[in-house]
Design a protein around this motif. Structure first.
Motif, PDB file in Angstrom:
ATOM      1  N   GLY A  10       0.823  -1.211   0.000  1.00  0.00           N
ATOM      2  CA  GLY A  10       0.000   0.000   0.000  1.00  0.00           C
ATOM      3  C   GLY A  10       0.847   1.245   0.000  1.00  0.00           C
ATOM      4  N   LEU A  11       0.157   2.362   0.188  1.00  0.00           N
ATOM      5  CA  LEU A  11       0.797   3.682   0.243  1.00  0.00           C
ATOM      6  C   LEU A  11       0.871   4.119   1.703  1.00  0.00           C
ATOM      7  N   VAL A  12       2.051   4.531   2.129  1.00  0.00           N
ATOM      8  CA  VAL A  12       2.234   4.929   3.519  1.00  0.00           C
ATOM      9  C   VAL A  12       3.203   6.094   3.568  1.00  0.00           C
ATOM     10  N   GLN A  13       3.055   6.929   4.574  1.00  0.00           N
ATOM     11  CA  GLN A  13       3.967   8.055   4.740  1.00  0.00           C
ATOM     12  C   GLN A  13       5.267   7.594   5.382  1.00  0.00           C
ATOM     13  N   PRO A  14       6.343   8.329   5.174  1.00  0.00           N
ATOM     14  CA  PRO A  14       7.605   7.988   5.860  1.00  0.00           C
ATOM     15  C   PRO A  14       7.397   7.866   7.362  1.00  0.00           C
ATOM     16  N   GLY A  15       7.997   6.835   7.927  1.00  0.00           N
ATOM     17  CA  GLY A  15       7.824   6.565   9.348  1.00  0.00           C
ATOM     18  C   GLY A  15       6.680   5.623   9.645  1.00  0.00           C
ATOM     19  N   GLY A  16       5.860   5.335   8.647  1.00  0.00           N
ATOM     20  CA  GLY A  16       4.713   4.460   8.830  1.00  0.00           C
ATOM     21  C   GLY A  16       5.079   2.984   8.807  1.00  0.00           C
ATOM     22  N   SER A  17       4.037   2.154   8.902  1.00  0.00           N
ATOM     23  CA  SER A  17       4.231   0.698   8.973  1.00  0.00           C
ATOM     24  C   SER A  17       3.307  -0.024   8.003  1.00  0.00           C
ATOM     25  N   LEU A  18       3.760  -1.165   7.560  1.00  0.00           N
ATOM     26  CA  LEU A  18       2.960  -2.087   6.762  1.00  0.00           C
ATOM     27  C   LEU A  18       3.340  -3.500   7.159  1.00  0.00           C
ATOM     28  N   SER A  63      20.122  -2.549   5.296  1.00  0.00           N
ATOM     29  CA  SER A  63      19.264  -1.377   5.128  1.00  0.00           C
ATOM     30  C   SER A  63      17.940  -1.476   5.892  1.00  0.00           C
ATOM     31  N   VAL A  64      17.562  -2.700   6.293  1.00  0.00           N
ATOM     32  CA  VAL A  64      16.273  -2.865   6.988  1.00  0.00           C
ATOM     33  C   VAL A  64      16.445  -3.380   8.411  1.00  0.00           C
ATOM     34  N   LEU A  65      17.672  -3.706   8.782  1.00  0.00           N
ATOM     35  CA  LEU A  65      17.934  -4.259  10.113  1.00  0.00           C
ATOM     36  C   LEU A  65      17.462  -3.296  11.192  1.00  0.00           C
ATOM     37  N   GLY A  66      16.677  -3.829  12.118  1.00  0.00           N
ATOM     38  CA  GLY A  66      16.139  -3.008  13.201  1.00  0.00           C
ATOM     39  C   GLY A  66      14.800  -2.364  12.885  1.00  0.00           C
ATOM     40  N   ARG A  67      14.416  -2.406  11.619  1.00  0.00           N
ATOM     41  CA  ARG A  67      13.126  -1.816  11.225  1.00  0.00           C
ATOM     42  C   ARG A  67      12.123  -2.866  10.750  1.00  0.00           C
ATOM     43  N   PHE A  68      12.623  -3.898  10.087  1.00  0.00           N
ATOM     44  CA  PHE A  68      11.763  -4.949   9.547  1.00  0.00           C
ATOM     45  C   PHE A  68      11.915  -6.218  10.389  1.00  0.00           C
ATOM     46  N   ALA A  78       1.897 -19.247   6.206  1.00  0.00           N
ATOM     47  CA  ALA A  78       2.231 -17.900   5.756  1.00  0.00           C
ATOM     48  C   ALA A  78       3.569 -17.427   6.322  1.00  0.00           C
ATOM     49  N   VAL A  79       4.183 -16.529   5.591  1.00  0.00           N
ATOM     50  CA  VAL A  79       5.376 -15.826   6.034  1.00  0.00           C
ATOM     51  C   VAL A  79       5.054 -14.337   5.998  1.00  0.00           C
ATOM     52  N   TYR A  80       5.438 -13.635   7.045  1.00  0.00           N
ATOM     53  CA  TYR A  80       5.096 -12.231   7.160  1.00  0.00           C
ATOM     54  C   TYR A  80       6.345 -11.359   7.174  1.00  0.00           C
ATOM     55  N   LEU A  81       6.161 -10.119   6.758  1.00  0.00           N
ATOM     56  CA  LEU A  81       7.221  -9.115   6.866  1.00  0.00           C
ATOM     57  C   LEU A  81       6.608  -7.866   7.486  1.00  0.00           C
ATOM     58  N   GLN A  82       6.924  -7.647   8.750  1.00  0.00           N
ATOM     59  CA  GLN A  82       6.465  -6.446   9.437  1.00  0.00           C
ATOM     60  C   GLN A  82       7.479  -5.342   9.164  1.00  0.00           C
ATOM     61  N   MET A  83       7.004  -4.261   8.588  1.00  0.00           N
ATOM     62  CA  MET A  83       7.889  -3.169   8.191  1.00  0.00           C
ATOM     63  C   MET A  83       7.514  -1.921   8.974  1.00  0.00           C
ATOM     64  N   ASN A  84       8.415  -1.478   9.820  1.00  0.00           N
ATOM     65  CA  ASN A  84       8.224  -0.274  10.613  1.00  0.00           C
ATOM     66  C   ASN A  84       9.251   0.776  10.200  1.00  0.00           C
ATOM     67  N   GLY A  85       8.976   2.006  10.540  1.00  0.00           N
ATOM     68  CA  GLY A  85       9.909   3.069  10.215  1.00  0.00           C
ATOM     69  C   GLY A  85      10.214   3.155   8.737  1.00  0.00           C
ATOM     70  N   LEU A  86       9.181   3.034   7.918  1.00  0.00           N
ATOM     71  CA  LEU A  86       9.406   2.989   6.469  1.00  0.00           C
ATOM     72  C   LEU A  86       9.999   4.291   5.951  1.00  0.00           C
ATOM     73  N   ARG A  87      10.854   4.137   4.953  1.00  0.00           N
ATOM     74  CA  ARG A  87      11.545   5.258   4.328  1.00  0.00           C
ATOM     75  C   ARG A  87      11.199   5.293   2.842  1.00  0.00           C
ATOM     76  N   THR A  88      11.415   6.415   2.222  1.00  0.00           N
ATOM     77  CA  THR A  88      11.096   6.531   0.794  1.00  0.00           C
ATOM     78  C   THR A  88      11.899   5.523  -0.021  1.00  0.00           C
TER      79      THR A  88
END
Length: 125
Positions: A10-18, A63-68, A78-88
């Motif tokens: 989806g579409l999320v603002q910087p700092g958001g999560s998916l 590049s994603v260590l500590g955020r994903f 299922a396998v999931y990927l929690q993404m926090n602190g998203l960046r452009t």
């Protein structure tokens, strides 16, 4: 053919999560080593995070260590990927494949890469 189905983009603002989900189409994802890869606009494919069948071996790109966070639920297949602190720079199409090699320091796909439809992640103001 091992084909995964990805969802949750989806579409999320910087700092958001998916949270992305990856399930097996016609097979059990629980029986596979699974890797999340992505391709950003004009970029090559890159490994984001991969997980062994047991979940004991996990790889994260620097590049994603500590955020994903990658996880799997065998009951849900299922396998999931929690993404926090998203960046452009996280913008891209995310997809699951079975990697040819997994260690805590490396996750390598088979070549040529034959991803499924993937999940579009757009990080933008």
């Amino acid at each position: 053919q091992t084909q995964f189905v990805e969802s949750g983009g989806g579409l999320v603002q910087p700092g958001g999560s998916l949270r992305l989900s990856c399930t097996g189409s016609g097979f059990s994802a629980s029986s596979k080593v699974v890797g999340w890869f992505r391709q950003g606009p004009g970029k090559e494919y890159e490994a984001v995070s991969c997980i062994s069948i047991s979940g004991n071996t996990i790889y994260y790109a620097d590049s994603v260590l500590g955020r994903f966070t990658i996880s799997r639920d065998h009951a849900e297949n299922a396998v999931y990927l929690q993404m926090n602190g998203l960046r452009t720079e996280d913008t891209g199409v995310y997809f699951c494949v079975v990697p040819s090699h997994l260690s805590t320091s490396d996750c390598t796909p088979y070549r040529p890469l034959r991803p499924g439809q993937g999940a579009q992640v757009t990080v933008s103001l």
